[in-house]
Structure formats: structure tokens, C-alpha cells
Design an enzyme around this catalytic site. Structure first.
Site, PDB file in Angstrom:
ATOM      1  N   TYR A 170      -3.641   3.153  10.982  1.00  0.00           N
ATOM      2  CA  TYR A 170      -2.674   3.655   9.709  1.00  0.00           C
ATOM      3  C   TYR A 170      -2.440   5.290   9.981  1.00  0.00           C
ATOM      4  O   TYR A 170      -1.443   5.770  10.163  1.00  0.00           O
ATOM      5  CB  TYR A 170      -3.411   3.473   8.616  1.00  0.00           C
ATOM      6  CG  TYR A 170      -2.507   4.151   7.301  1.00  0.00           C
ATOM      7  CD1 TYR A 170      -1.726   3.365   6.612  1.00  0.00           C
ATOM      8  CD2 TYR A 170      -2.578   5.288   6.932  1.00  0.00           C
ATOM      9  CE1 TYR A 170      -0.978   3.784   5.359  1.00  0.00           C
ATOM     10  CE2 TYR A 170      -2.215   5.865   5.831  1.00  0.00           C
ATOM     11  CZ  TYR A 170      -1.113   5.256   5.274  1.00  0.00           C
ATOM     12  OH  TYR A 170      -0.512   5.717   3.981  1.00  0.00           O
ATOM     13  N   GLU A 181       8.584   1.542   3.195  1.00  0.00           N
ATOM     14  CA  GLU A 181       7.283   1.391   3.687  1.00  0.00           C
ATOM     15  C   GLU A 181       7.190   2.387   4.718  1.00  0.00           C
ATOM     16  O   GLU A 181       7.945   2.863   5.418  1.00  0.00           O
ATOM     17  CB  GLU A 181       6.909   0.163   4.506  1.00  0.00           C
ATOM     18  CG  GLU A 181       5.765  -0.613   4.067  1.00  0.00           C
ATOM     19  CD  GLU A 181       5.438  -0.723   2.596  1.00  0.00           C
ATOM     20  OE1 GLU A 181       4.870  -0.029   1.958  1.00  0.00           O
ATOM     21  OE2 GLU A 181       5.795  -2.154   1.993  1.00  0.00           O
ATOM     22  N   SER A 241      -5.777  -3.264  -4.375  1.00  0.00           N
ATOM     23  CA  SER A 241      -6.859  -3.246  -5.234  1.00  0.00           C
ATOM     24  C   SER A 241      -7.597  -1.993  -5.322  1.00  0.00           C
ATOM     25  O   SER A 241      -8.107  -1.539  -6.372  1.00  0.00           O
ATOM     26  CB  SER A 241      -7.719  -4.116  -4.558  1.00  0.00           C
ATOM     27  OG  SER A 241      -8.161  -3.910  -3.476  1.00  0.00           O
ATOM     28  N   SER A 242      -7.531  -1.014  -4.217  1.00  0.00           N
ATOM     29  CA  SER A 242      -8.377   0.366  -4.264  1.00  0.00           C
ATOM     30  C   SER A 242      -7.505   1.062  -5.381  1.00  0.00           C
ATOM     31  O   SER A 242      -8.251   1.855  -6.357  1.00  0.00           O
ATOM     32  CB  SER A 242      -8.457   0.788  -3.217  1.00  0.00           C
ATOM     33  OG  SER A 242      -7.070   0.835  -2.512  1.00  0.00           O
ATOM     34  N   GLU A 293      -9.233   8.633  -2.911  1.00  0.00           N
ATOM     35  CA  GLU A 293      -8.982   7.445  -1.947  1.00  0.00           C
ATOM     36  C   GLU A 293      -9.237   8.190  -0.480  1.00  0.00           C
ATOM     37  O   GLU A 293      -9.704   7.621   0.371  1.00  0.00           O
ATOM     38  CB  GLU A 293      -7.930   6.513  -2.040  1.00  0.00           C
ATOM     39  CG  GLU A 293      -7.631   5.825  -0.715  1.00  0.00           C
ATOM     40  CD  GLU A 293      -6.828   4.219  -1.166  1.00  0.00           C
ATOM     41  OE1 GLU A 293      -6.400   4.355  -2.634  1.00  0.00           O
ATOM     42  OE2 GLU A 293      -6.738   3.533  -0.455  1.00  0.00           O
ATOM     43  N   GLY A 324      -8.080  -6.562  -0.299  1.00  0.00           N
ATOM     44  CA  GLY A 324      -7.638  -6.847   1.124  1.00  0.00           C
ATOM     45  C   GLY A 324      -6.558  -7.623   1.317  1.00  0.00           C
ATOM     46  O   GLY A 324      -6.007  -8.110   2.442  1.00  0.00           O
ATOM     47  N   ASP A 340       0.575   4.077  -4.303  1.00  0.00           N
ATOM     48  CA  ASP A 340       0.104   3.051  -4.833  1.00  0.00           C
ATOM     49  C   ASP A 340      -0.481   3.639  -6.239  1.00  0.00           C
ATOM     50  O   ASP A 340      -0.551   2.828  -7.203  1.00  0.00           O
ATOM     51  CB  ASP A 340      -1.209   2.637  -4.019  1.00  0.00           C
ATOM     52  CG  ASP A 340      -0.570   1.941  -2.570  1.00  0.00           C
ATOM     53  OD1 ASP A 340       0.682   1.934  -2.392  1.00  0.00           O
ATOM     54  OD2 ASP A 340      -1.430   1.873  -1.783  1.00  0.00           O
TER      55      ASP A 340
HETATM   56  C1  GLA Z   1      -0.873   2.088   1.994  1.00  0.00           C
HETATM   57  C2  GLA Z   1      -0.824   3.256   1.496  1.00  0.00           C
HETATM   58  C3  GLA Z   1       0.368   3.889   1.057  1.00  0.00           C
HETATM   59  C4  GLA Z   1       1.437   3.607   1.938  1.00  0.00           C
HETATM   60  C5  GLA Z   1       1.603   2.284   2.361  1.00  0.00           C
HETATM   61  C6  GLA Z   1       2.645   2.137   3.400  1.00  0.00           C
HETATM   62  O1  GLA Z   1      -0.142   1.082   0.915  1.00  0.00           O
HETATM   63  O2  GLA Z   1      -1.928   3.220   0.507  1.00  0.00           O
HETATM   64  O3  GLA Z   1       0.426   5.233   0.528  1.00  0.00           O
HETATM   65  O4  GLA Z   1       1.767   4.357   2.802  1.00  0.00           O
HETATM   66  O5  GLA Z   1       0.422   1.817   2.776  1.00  0.00           O
HETATM   67  O6  GLA Z   1       3.998   2.293   2.938  1.00  0.00           O
END
Ligand code: GLA
Length: 300
Positions: free
Chosen positions: A179, A20, A89-90, A118, A84, A130
Site C-alpha cells: 500500500y 479508489e 473494520s479498523s 490509524e 480483513g 474510510d
Molecule cells: C484503504 C485506505 C483508504 C484508501 C483505500 C483505497 O481503504 O484506508 O484511505 O486509500 O484503501 O482507495
């Protein structure tokens, strides 16, 4: 694409088993595509038009369509990927549109286009994990992706382990979270953020090794350690999510649990031994989504 220019694309949501906040730093991640899907259907139109249960559907669809060089489309979106809740979902929406408009693309190229879309659509500098999982995940497997080289391989995921996603109920739009700030802090080498990144990368390797030798207890321990690191070193958890993780981990069938995805709310990932999941939802006190691994849009 059909002769009249209409098209349909389908893409799954994802969980991230481990790795993560390392995908925007070239690190290794281990997501799985899950059996919740977004289906988009479209046809050429005079202007971009989107009917979507996902907030900001128009911005996302248009961003990916334009990046793929498509003329304006009228698009209808259906989805059972909860928005969310930390299961992307995106990415499912973006990759479903890419798969409908450009099924001919290599999956990795589609994932990169969706990542760029995105980032453009909401100004959050997400990594590629993702979109890659939604494009190239594979049923029965986790996807070990090196986000630096984009090399990947599939690691079998045991049928004896259930993937449980616990919705914290704290919905958030990534654009309203720190973020981007966390990303900058990690990139600039802030010691605590780096400590998370380095320990998390070791945990990804250890997790893959544990999967390969069938050591379920080690999988759980690594999730617990990942949570502590995301909470204390990367500081992306919340007290409510910490409490949820503790309740999940205390259930006798639970191997381990942690905050998943970007954090700041969203969802908790728990791995639960199949056959021992009874009472898990009641114990955590929040809705639980039990998922199976699935194929990505560009697989099969
Ligand atoms: C979101 C982002 C990913 C990643 C995670 C954290 O899901 O879309 O690219 O950075 O957070 O691991």
C-alpha cells in the site's frame, strides 16, 4: 459521556462505490457508510485495556484515545463489521471510540484524528476516506468527498440497487501489503499509476452524474472500467479477485463489479438490481454481504 466517565460509541463500516487509491492524493471519492456496526463502551482505568474481536484493538483504541487527549480507558468492543474483508473494520473501531469519547467534535475533525491514529498504529499511510465515511456517511446516500478540501455533499443512492460485498477470503493486514509503495509511486508521478488516478477521478464524476440521472447501466460500466484500471494500471488486484469479479459480473442481475478498498485481496463490490439478486451468491461461490447504506457516527 456519562457522569461516572463511562461512554458508548457506535460507528459503521463502509463500502467505496468508486474513487479508489485517490484519497491520499487529494482526489474525490464516493463511499457509503453501511449497516454493519462496531460498538465500543469504556470507562477510565489505570492503564489502557481493550477487549476486542478486532486484531490489534489495543493499539488502535489507544492511538485514537491519546490523540483525543483521553486518559487511559478500559474498552470493550463488539462488532459485526467483518475484519480483513475490505469494509474498514479498523475505521469503524476508531470512529466508534472517537464518537464515544468526543461526541462533541465536528465529524470531519474526528475523522482526521482517526486517520492519524490509524497511520500511527500500523504505519500505513492511509487516506481519510474510510474514517470520513464512518463518521459522516448518511443513510440513503453516498458521500461525495473531496479529500483535498474536505468539502463533501450527499448524493442520493437508489433503493433499486443492492450493494453486495463479496469476501474473497484473502485476508490481509494492510501493513503487509505494498500500500505505502503504491502511494509513493502515485505521488512521484509514475506514468501507469497516474493514468489510474486520472481515469479514476473522471469515473467518480461520471458515476455521480449517472446516479443523478438514474442511469444504472452506466454505473455498472464504470465499475467494470475501474476494476480494469486497478488491475492493469494500479496493480492492486490478484488473479483470484479477478476471477471473482468476472463471476459476479456474469450474473444477469449484476450491473458491474470491481475490487474494492486497498486491494491485494479483501473484497469485491458488486451492484445488483434489487429483485434480481437470486442465485448471486451461488454464482460467485463466496459469502456475500448485502448491505444497506447507513448513518455515520456523527450524523443524526
Ligand atoms: C484503504 C485506505 C483508504 C484508501 C483505500 C483505497 O481503504 O484506508 O484511505 O486509500 O484503501 O482507495
Amino acid at each position: 459521556m456519562r457522569p461516572d466517565g463511562s461512554w458508548t460509541g457506535r460507528a459503521p463500516g463502509r463500502v467505496n462505490l468508486i474513487g479508489e487509491h485517490v484519497d491520499y492524493l487529494g482526489g474525490r471519492v464516493l463511499p457509503c457508510a453501511i449497516d454493519r456496526f462496531t460498538i465500543s463502551t469504556g470507562e477510565p482505568a489505570r492503564e489502557w485495556e481493550v477487549i476486542s474481536p478486532v486484531a490489534d484493538g489495543l493499539r488502535f483504541v489507544r492511538a485514537v484515545g491519546e490523540r483525543l487527549g483521553a486518559p487511559p480507558q478500559r474498552v470493550r468492543v463488539e462488532s459485526n463489521v467483518p475484519p480483513g474483508a475490505g469494509v474498514s473494520s479498523s475505521a469503524a473501531l476508531l470512529v466508534s471510540v472517537a464518537a464515544g469519547l468526543r461526541p462533541d467534535l465536528p465529524g470531519a475533525e474526528a475523522a482526521l484524528a482517526c486517520q492519524a491514529a490509524e497511520q500511527a498504529a500500523r504505519g500505513v499511510m492511509v487516506g481519510v476516506m474510510d474514517q470520513f465515511a464512518a463518521a459522516l456517511g448518511r443513510a440513503g446516500h453516498a458521500l461525495l468527498l473531496d479529500t483535498g478540501s474536505l468539502k463533501y455533499r450527499y448524493v442520493p443512492f437508489p433503493a433499486s440497487v443492492l450493494i453486495a460485498v463479496v469476501d474473497s477470503g484473502i485476508e490481509r493486514d494492510l501493513a503487509d501489503t505494498p500500500y505505502n509503495q503504491r502511494r509513493r509511486e502515485a505521488e512521484s508521478g509514475m506514468p501507469r499509476r497516474r493514468r489510474h488516478v486520472e481515469s479514476e477521478l473522471r469515473r467518480v464524476d461520471a458515476f455521480v452524474a449517472a446516479l443523478e440521472r438514474g442511469d444504472l447501466a452506466a454505473l455498472g460500466r464504470l465499475l467494470d472500467e475501474s476494476h480494469a484500471s486497478l488491475r492493469d494500471d494500479f496493480e492492486v488486484s490478484t488473479p483470484e479477485v479477478d476471477a471473482l469479479v468476472a463471476r459476479a459480473a456474469a450474473h444477469p442481475g449484476c450491473l458491474g463489479a470491481r475490487i474494492m478498498g486497498a486491494g491485494f485481496g479483501g473484497s469485491v463490490l458488486a451492484l445488483v438490481e434489487a429483485g434480481r439478486e437470486g442465485g448471486f451468491e451461488a454464482a460467485v461461490g463466496r459469502p456475500v454481504l448485502f448491505c444497506q447504506t447507513a448513518d455515520g457516527a456523527y450524523v443524526g
